[in-house]
Enzyme design. Sequence first.
Site, PDB file in Angstrom:
ATOM      1  N   SER A   1       0.791  -1.236   0.000  1.00 21.29           N
ATOM      2  CA  SER A   1       0.000   0.000   0.000  1.00 21.29           C
ATOM      3  C   SER A   1       0.820   1.282   0.000  1.00 21.29           C
ATOM      4  CB  SER A   1      -0.955   0.013   1.196  1.00 21.29           C
ATOM      5  OG  SER A   1      -2.066  -0.823   0.948  1.00 21.29           O
TER       6      SER A   1
ATOM      7  N   SER B   1      -5.921   3.382   4.852  1.00 19.63           N
ATOM      8  CA  SER B   1      -5.421   2.656   3.687  1.00 19.63           C
ATOM      9  C   SER B   1      -6.560   1.992   2.918  1.00 19.63           C
ATOM     10  CB  SER B   1      -4.373   1.602   4.100  1.00 19.63           C
ATOM     11  OG  SER B   1      -3.582   1.194   3.012  1.00 19.63           O
TER      12      SER B   1
ATOM     13  N   LYS C   1      -0.118   3.635  -2.657  1.00 20.36           N
ATOM     14  CA  LYS C   1      -1.147   4.672  -2.533  1.00 20.36           C
ATOM     15  C   LYS C   1      -0.543   6.079  -2.462  1.00 20.36           C
ATOM     16  CE  LYS C   1      -4.748   1.793  -0.393  1.00 20.36           C
ATOM     17  NZ  LYS C   1      -4.177   0.519   0.064  1.00 20.36           N
TER      18      LYS C   1
END
Length: 305
Positions: free
Chosen positions: A77, A136, A80
């Site tokens: 993640s 997240s 992101k």
Amino acid sequence: MRTFARLLQAVFAGVLLVAVGQSVAAIPAHSQSSWMQLPWTTPEPDGVQAPAAALADGITGTMLWSRQPNTPVPIASITKVMTALVVVNAGDLDRTITVPHESMAYCATNDGSNAGLAPGEVLTARQLLYALMLPSGCDAAYTLAEAFGPGQDGFIAKMNDTAHQMGLAGTHFTDPSGLPVPTDHSNTSTPADLVILGLRAMSQPVFRDIVGTHSYHLPAGPGNREHLWQTTNLLLRDYPGTIGIKTGYTNAAGTCLLFETVRAGIPLIGVVLHSSPHGAVAAKDDAERILDWFYGPILSALPIG
């Protein structure tokens, strides 16, 4: 005394950056572990579990220490960060976006973390960035990609185009969340590339404000239900001076953390990748070991009250 302390910090930081710049110039590009002779008692931080990691000056991006800095690995993640950067660069953060029904199946199919968004909810792009970066939310990533691509493929192309423009040769994206799509080893980058990406993202005030937030409360409104999003970044809670930025985890990537701190007036940015097969605490602990190694001698030498 406070004025003297600030002056001493500024002088020390300036000398530090000059010394770092001179030392790094002498380090071979292929070096797997780099460091310079400054007031450190050990050549590298002790006990760091991550096989790939880096620490750099938070102003120039000059590498201070690294391990496998140019080896591409899954980053989960942390992906992101690029998703948010593409959205921030596009602007119009107050535009309203409807959460698509497909975002739910996307999260469920790939066992992705989510921000609790509901199909049909209407939020602004800015609000969705909080949903993306704090808990997240893969549902937020999918929603933003649909709106700003437009569509997943279009958005992923923008992510890779941005990486190319930034010179991130070891970075490639196949998904806006960092999920293992299409394979476990998709969405890859290097510690050196992530330092550059982190610096670029943190130079954007809106991004910096979001990732420095511990929690964000969105009251229920005409088009949305109530949400309370809390950061997954344990370092932001536990380590003094932390100002961001993003955690990550998949089976292939293990626990990861891209982080930035400012102590004694000295900003640092770093990353640890695959600190542990599971457990966010391992990544936080690795980051703390690296930061303590650097800041310890400086803080002990400065008369800061």
